[in-house]
Design an enzyme around this catalytic site. Structure first.
Site, mmCIF file in Angstrom:
data_model
loop_
_atom_site.group_PDB
_atom_site.id
_atom_site.type_symbol
_atom_site.label_atom_id
_atom_site.label_comp_id
_atom_site.label_asym_id
_atom_site.label_seq_id
_atom_site.Cartn_x
_atom_site.Cartn_y
_atom_site.Cartn_z
ATOM 1 N N ARG A 179 0.824 -1.222 0.000
ATOM 2 C CA ARG A 179 0.000 0.000 0.000
ATOM 3 C C ARG A 179 0.853 1.265 0.000
ATOM 4 O O ARG A 179 0.506 2.265 0.637
ATOM 5 C CB ARG A 179 -0.976 0.042 1.182
ATOM 6 C CG ARG A 179 -1.931 -1.104 1.234
ATOM 7 C CD ARG A 179 -2.845 -1.198 0.009
ATOM 8 N NE ARG A 179 -3.534 -2.464 0.040
ATOM 9 C CZ ARG A 179 -3.050 -3.581 -0.529
ATOM 10 N NH1 ARG A 179 -1.926 -3.558 -1.236
ATOM 11 N NH2 ARG A 179 -3.704 -4.700 -0.451
ATOM 12 N N SER A 228 -10.015 -1.120 4.206
ATOM 13 C CA SER A 228 -9.227 -1.373 5.423
ATOM 14 C C SER A 228 -8.698 -0.052 5.978
ATOM 15 O O SER A 228 -8.145 0.763 5.243
ATOM 16 C CB SER A 228 -8.037 -2.279 5.110
ATOM 17 O OG SER A 228 -8.510 -3.549 4.754
ATOM 18 N N GLU A 298 -3.818 2.817 6.807
ATOM 19 C CA GLU A 298 -3.783 2.697 5.341
ATOM 20 C C GLU A 298 -4.535 3.899 4.764
ATOM 21 O O GLU A 298 -4.139 4.473 3.760
ATOM 22 C CB GLU A 298 -4.460 1.385 4.907
ATOM 23 C CG GLU A 298 -4.499 1.229 3.401
ATOM 24 C CD GLU A 298 -5.067 -0.107 2.950
ATOM 25 O OE1 GLU A 298 -4.830 -1.134 3.614
ATOM 26 O OE2 GLU A 298 -5.751 -0.120 1.914
HETATM 27 C C1 LIG Z 1 -15.178 -1.190 -0.097
HETATM 28 C C2 LIG Z 1 -13.726 -0.899 -0.339
HETATM 29 C C3 LIG Z 1 -12.874 -1.943 -0.671
HETATM 30 C C4 LIG Z 1 -11.518 -1.691 -0.891
HETATM 31 N N1 LIG Z 1 -10.712 -2.732 -1.242
HETATM 32 C C5 LIG Z 1 -9.390 -2.512 -1.460
HETATM 33 C C6 LIG Z 1 -8.527 -3.580 -1.836
HETATM 34 O O1 LIG Z 1 -8.938 -4.729 -1.969
HETATM 35 N N2 LIG Z 1 -7.224 -3.305 -2.040
HETATM 36 C C7 LIG Z 1 -6.721 -2.050 -1.912
HETATM 37 O O2 LIG Z 1 -5.507 -1.855 -2.114
HETATM 38 N N3 LIG Z 1 -7.521 -1.008 -1.573
HETATM 39 C C8 LIG Z 1 -8.834 -1.205 -1.350
HETATM 40 N N4 LIG Z 1 -9.639 -0.154 -1.006
HETATM 41 C C9 LIG Z 1 -9.066 1.188 -0.838
HETATM 42 C C10 LIG Z 1 -9.139 2.082 -2.092
HETATM 43 O O3 LIG Z 1 -10.223 1.728 -2.903
HETATM 44 C C11 LIG Z 1 -7.852 2.012 -2.928
HETATM 45 O O4 LIG Z 1 -6.734 2.430 -2.192
HETATM 46 C C12 LIG Z 1 -7.968 2.877 -4.201
HETATM 47 O O5 LIG Z 1 -6.906 2.558 -5.052
HETATM 48 C C13 LIG Z 1 -7.949 4.380 -3.922
HETATM 49 O O6 LIG Z 1 -8.277 5.043 -5.139
HETATM 50 P P1 LIG Z 1 -9.034 6.454 -5.147
HETATM 51 O O7 LIG Z 1 -9.102 6.941 -6.555
HETATM 52 O O8 LIG Z 1 -10.307 6.374 -4.422
HETATM 53 O O9 LIG Z 1 -7.976 7.337 -4.345
HETATM 54 P P2 LIG Z 1 -8.298 8.376 -3.174
HETATM 55 O O10 LIG Z 1 -8.879 7.669 -2.018
HETATM 56 O O11 LIG Z 1 -9.022 9.530 -3.716
HETATM 57 O O12 LIG Z 1 -6.803 8.836 -2.811
HETATM 58 C C14 LIG Z 1 -5.916 7.924 -2.171
HETATM 59 C C15 LIG Z 1 -4.508 8.565 -2.167
HETATM 60 O O13 LIG Z 1 -4.028 8.647 -3.506
HETATM 61 C C16 LIG Z 1 -3.732 10.000 -3.855
HETATM 62 N N5 LIG Z 1 -4.100 10.160 -5.270
HETATM 63 C C17 LIG Z 1 -5.312 9.968 -5.850
HETATM 64 N N6 LIG Z 1 -5.237 10.195 -7.170
HETATM 65 C C18 LIG Z 1 -3.939 10.534 -7.425
HETATM 66 C C19 LIG Z 1 -3.222 10.909 -8.612
HETATM 67 N N7 LIG Z 1 -3.813 10.966 -9.827
HETATM 68 N N8 LIG Z 1 -1.901 11.210 -8.508
HETATM 69 C C20 LIG Z 1 -1.280 11.148 -7.288
HETATM 70 N N9 LIG Z 1 -1.894 10.818 -6.143
HETATM 71 C C21 LIG Z 1 -3.214 10.509 -6.216
HETATM 72 C C22 LIG Z 1 -4.561 10.841 -2.908
HETATM 73 O O14 LIG Z 1 -3.996 12.128 -2.724
HETATM 74 C C23 LIG Z 1 -4.508 10.001 -1.637
HETATM 75 O O15 LIG Z 1 -3.297 10.203 -0.955
HETATM 76 C C24 LIG Z 1 -11.016 -0.385 -0.778
HETATM 77 C C25 LIG Z 1 -11.878 0.678 -0.443
HETATM 78 C C26 LIG Z 1 -13.229 0.417 -0.237
HETATM 79 C C27 LIG Z 1 -14.149 1.560 0.088
#
Ligand SMILES: Cc1cc2nc3c(=O)[nH]c(=O)nc-3n(C[C@H](O)[C@H](O)[C@H](O)COP(=O)(O)OP(=O)(O)OC[C@H]3O[C@@H](n4cnc5c(N)ncnc54)[C@H](O)[C@@H]3O)c2cc1C
Length: 310
Positions: A179, A228, A298
């Protein structure tokens, strides 16, 4: 005396600015937690020019900024964020497939890649089925499962960093950890090339179905969460420790430690960031006391003055 507009305000009201601007926008509208106070500005940049212009003005005038994807891994404080929350709009959502690779904008959803790979009988993304979020967020977080993660699929990635400009690197020039990734804190992921594998379509479907079934069984998918909350320490499971400590179901205000998965905190409707944070503090303190382990979040905390102490 009339106040002069700041360079940021001048940019945002300029008709030529290729983006959508929302002043004092509640971040609860942009996070899967449905929690978060207002961002001073929420800006959806629709082109690379708009994005780089916006980030440069922020950097030059010391206005804090943060990129948000789908907000599926962030907890925004109740006070909100006193800067610019930047989302990637129109031109960042493209996706095309050529020579075994997906060329994807960072604002596209990870699930669109998973689905397209499935339709083309390609493998390599089954681990990501059901992971919400954008490709940019996935790369920043190195989203994945226990033994597979997105970083392994990255052939190249293009980023923007104020002062350094646009940069294209091979995936193996970056480090990908649990992560975590080695992008600089002020680096924005713009687009990438992801490698797919030729695979047996039946095996791909079976793996996706098994992953989805496991998620449905072990995660509270019908309620707002951030996935998580904590990273699992080496060789241990936060969910299991929370269960052993009898903390499952424990609530603070409208936030509750899920009865389904001990490493998920759910918003039961109207939870505040302070409610979630207080549960995080409680879990971390009890785990430290019982197991001598410091937990690392995380979930990314945005707009909090106090850093989290595991
Ligand atoms: C129900 C559920 C299940 C999940 N299951 C998993 C799983 O199985 N595995 C897992 O790893 N995660 C999981 N996650 C967590 C999450 O979905 C992931 O980490 C996902 O990749 C985050 O993407 P996001 O676009 O929502 O990023 P955000 O939550 O919007 O941002 C996360 C981080 O990334 C940065 N960021 C976003 N976009 C960019 C960009 N273009 N450039 C630079 N930095 C950026 C943000 O500033 C922040 O620090 C889950 C979440 C939920 C709600």
């Amino acid at each position: 005396m009339a106040r002069h507009a700041s360079p940021l305000q001048s940019l945002l009201v300029d008709d030529r600015f290729d983006g959508d601007v929302y002043p004092n926008e509640p971040m609860s509208r942009h996070t899967t937690y449905r929690i978060g106070g207002p961002a001073r500005f929420f800006v959806r940049a629709n082109s690379v020019g708009a994005l780089t212009g916006l980030i440069d003005v922020c950097a030059e005038t010391n206005v804090p900024w943060v990129v948000v994807g789908r907000g599926s891994n962030v907890l925004v404080s109740d006070e909100g964020f006193g800067g610019v929350a930047v989302a990637l709009g129109r031109d960042f959502r493209s996706m095309r497939f050529e020579d075994g690779r997906f060329f994807v904008g960072a604002g596209a959803t990870l699930s669109s890649v998973v689905q397209d790979a499935f339709k083309r009988n390609l493998g390599g993304f089954e681990f990501a089925v059901g992971t919400p979020g954008t490709v940019g967020g996935a790369l920043r977080m190195n989203a994945g499962a226990r033994d597979e993660w997105i970083g392994e699929r990255v052939a190249t990635v293009t980023t923007y960093r104020p002062g350094a400009g646009l940069q294209r690197r091979r995936g193996d020039e970056l480090s990908w950890g649990y992560r975590t990734s080695s992008f600089a804190p002020d680096e924005i992921i713009i687009e990438c090339e992801l490698v797919a594998d030729v695979a047996d379509p039946f095996k791909v479907r079976d793996k996706m179905e098994a992953n989805l079934a496991r998620r449905k069984e072990t995660q509270p998918l019908s309620q707002p969460t951030c996935g998580s909350v904590f990273k699992n320490p080496e060789g241990a499971s936060v969910g299991r420790m929370v269960e052993e400590l009898g903390l499952k179901g424990y609530a603070q205000g409208k936030a509750r430690i899920s009865a389904v998965h001990g490493n998920f905190i759910v918003n039961e409707g109207g939870a505040t960031a302070a409610d979630v944070r207080s549960l995080m503090d409680e879990i971390a303190a009890r785990v430290r006391e019982a197991y001598g382990v410091s937990l690392l979040p995380e979930v990314r905390l945005v707009g909090f003055e106090e850093p989290f102490h595991g």
